[in-house]
Design a protein around this motif. Sequence first.
Motif, PDB file in Angstrom:
ATOM      1  N   SER A 251       0.863  -1.181   0.000  1.00  0.00           N
ATOM      2  CA  SER A 251       0.000   0.000   0.000  1.00  0.00           C
ATOM      3  C   SER A 251       0.901   1.233   0.000  1.00  0.00           C
ATOM      4  O   SER A 251       1.235   1.777   1.056  1.00  0.00           O
ATOM      5  CB  SER A 251      -0.909  -0.012   1.232  1.00  0.00           C
ATOM      6  OG  SER A 251      -1.696   1.154   1.302  1.00  0.00           O
ATOM      7  N   LEU A 252       1.321   1.632  -1.192  1.00  0.00           N
ATOM      8  CA  LEU A 252       2.307   2.698  -1.329  1.00  0.00           C
ATOM      9  C   LEU A 252       1.637   4.051  -1.514  1.00  0.00           C
ATOM     10  O   LEU A 252       0.798   4.219  -2.396  1.00  0.00           O
ATOM     11  CB  LEU A 252       3.221   2.405  -2.521  1.00  0.00           C
ATOM     12  CG  LEU A 252       3.991   1.080  -2.476  1.00  0.00           C
ATOM     13  CD1 LEU A 252       4.746   0.869  -3.781  1.00  0.00           C
ATOM     14  CD2 LEU A 252       4.942   1.053  -1.291  1.00  0.00           C
ATOM     15  N   THR A 253       2.047   5.007  -0.694  1.00  0.00           N
ATOM     16  CA  THR A 253       1.522   6.373  -0.798  1.00  0.00           C
ATOM     17  C   THR A 253       2.655   7.368  -0.590  1.00  0.00           C
ATOM     18  O   THR A 253       3.664   7.060   0.051  1.00  0.00           O
ATOM     19  CB  THR A 253       0.412   6.637   0.243  1.00  0.00           C
ATOM     20  OG1 THR A 253       0.945   6.389   1.557  1.00  0.00           O
ATOM     21  CG2 THR A 253      -0.789   5.748   0.013  1.00  0.00           C
ATOM     22  N   LEU A 254       2.463   8.562  -1.130  1.00  0.00           N
ATOM     23  CA  LEU A 254       3.405   9.657  -0.918  1.00  0.00           C
ATOM     24  C   LEU A 254       2.849  10.610   0.137  1.00  0.00           C
ATOM     25  O   LEU A 254       1.651  10.879   0.173  1.00  0.00           O
ATOM     26  CB  LEU A 254       3.628  10.446  -2.214  1.00  0.00           C
ATOM     27  CG  LEU A 254       4.487   9.838  -3.316  1.00  0.00           C
ATOM     28  CD1 LEU A 254       4.583  10.812  -4.474  1.00  0.00           C
ATOM     29  CD2 LEU A 254       5.867   9.468  -2.813  1.00  0.00           C
ATOM     30  N   ARG A 255       3.724  11.095   0.977  1.00  0.00           N
ATOM     31  CA  ARG A 255       3.375  12.155   1.925  1.00  0.00           C
ATOM     32  C   ARG A 255       4.537  13.131   1.984  1.00  0.00           C
ATOM     33  O   ARG A 255       5.648  12.837   1.508  1.00  0.00           O
ATOM     34  CB  ARG A 255       3.087  11.572   3.314  1.00  0.00           C
ATOM     35  CG  ARG A 255       4.242  10.851   3.965  1.00  0.00           C
ATOM     36  CD  ARG A 255       4.008  10.682   5.446  1.00  0.00           C
ATOM     37  NE  ARG A 255       4.975   9.827   6.101  1.00  0.00           N
ATOM     38  CZ  ARG A 255       6.218  10.174   6.419  1.00  0.00           C
ATOM     39  NH1 ARG A 255       6.673  11.379   6.101  1.00  0.00           N
ATOM     40  NH2 ARG A 255       7.021   9.334   7.052  1.00  0.00           N
ATOM     41  N   LEU A 256       4.310  14.289   2.572  1.00  0.00           N
ATOM     42  CA  LEU A 256       5.384  15.261   2.727  1.00  0.00           C
ATOM     43  C   LEU A 256       6.464  14.720   3.657  1.00  0.00           C
ATOM     44  O   LEU A 256       6.176  14.034   4.644  1.00  0.00           O
ATOM     45  CB  LEU A 256       4.838  16.583   3.271  1.00  0.00           C
ATOM     46  CG  LEU A 256       3.925  17.367   2.334  1.00  0.00           C
ATOM     47  CD1 LEU A 256       3.387  18.606   3.044  1.00  0.00           C
ATOM     48  CD2 LEU A 256       4.650  17.760   1.053  1.00  0.00           C
ATOM     49  N   TYR A 257       7.693  15.018   3.314  1.00  0.00           N
ATOM     50  CA  TYR A 257       8.843  14.609   4.130  1.00  0.00           C
ATOM     51  C   TYR A 257       8.747  15.202   5.532  1.00  0.00           C
ATOM     52  O   TYR A 257       8.336  16.351   5.716  1.00  0.00           O
ATOM     53  CB  TYR A 257      10.118  15.086   3.438  1.00  0.00           C
ATOM     54  CG  TYR A 257      11.375  14.957   4.260  1.00  0.00           C
ATOM     55  CD1 TYR A 257      12.104  13.777   4.289  1.00  0.00           C
ATOM     56  CD2 TYR A 257      11.844  16.045   5.003  1.00  0.00           C
ATOM     57  CE1 TYR A 257      13.262  13.668   5.036  1.00  0.00           C
ATOM     58  CE2 TYR A 257      13.003  15.944   5.755  1.00  0.00           C
ATOM     59  CZ  TYR A 257      13.708  14.750   5.763  1.00  0.00           C
ATOM     60  OH  TYR A 257      14.860  14.661   6.513  1.00  0.00           O
ATOM     61  N   GLN A 258       9.114  14.392   6.517  1.00  0.00           N
ATOM     62  CA  GLN A 258       9.193  14.824   7.910  1.00  0.00           C
ATOM     63  C   GLN A 258      10.640  14.689   8.393  1.00  0.00           C
ATOM     64  O   GLN A 258      11.341  13.751   7.984  1.00  0.00           O
ATOM     65  CB  GLN A 258       8.276  13.976   8.785  1.00  0.00           C
ATOM     66  CG  GLN A 258       6.814  14.045   8.388  1.00  0.00           C
ATOM     67  CD  GLN A 258       5.958  13.004   9.090  1.00  0.00           C
ATOM     68  OE1 GLN A 258       6.442  12.250   9.939  1.00  0.00           O
ATOM     69  NE2 GLN A 258       4.681  12.946   8.727  1.00  0.00           N
TER      70      GLN A 258
END
Length: 232
Positions: free
Chosen positions: A67-74
Amino acid sequence: MPYISVESGALTSEQKKELIERLTAIASEITNIPTQFFTVTIKELPDENFGIGGKSIDEIKRNYKPSLTLRLYQPTDANVITTWLKSEYFMRQWCADRYERFPVTPENMNSYHQQYIDGHNSVALTMVDSEEIVGYITLRTPADDSSEQRLGFVIVDDSKRGKGFGKALVSKAVDYAFSKLGAIKVSLGVFENNPAAIRCYESAGFHQVVKPETECYKCLGETWNCIEMERN
């Protein structure tokens, strides 16, 4: 003589080497016994010989769908991402001269972000599989073309290679550029000495283009030439 035994599924030679080194170092630190006295053995078992919840690992792997998703880097992502940079050669393929020294530390990575990733003309994205960090990429708007987004710093967890994660990361970043940033073209540069990355980009729909001048960098005492690639 201390003896450490590990049972696991199939491992690469690099994984075995790192496992032996790190287990020995940690055990030596805890016990105050010199590393040369430790013996480590690794017993690999086929996946069909392991079972969880009534199913073999082999069956679980066959049916597994990431389940691959992109999010903003933390900022905390750097603690994981920097561990993927196992050698300076690979690090330079990844970042050219953008980071001054090897190894790149989490502090180095976050300092770079504070200086160059502003969240407007440039954005950093982390790919996760559920909650596990498995990839990282950046997008930036070139100064001379607001309709273009440029990919950079593309990397996936080295233990996930060969599973299509690189293509998924690049494809998702391209979709992000088109749908959320309004780009009509996405470009990137890749070193000629990185054929695996070139194949990954081609599989994600990129093609090579010829520029008037070849971009090059001085890396590890050599001159590395870049290939320019685009996708519309």
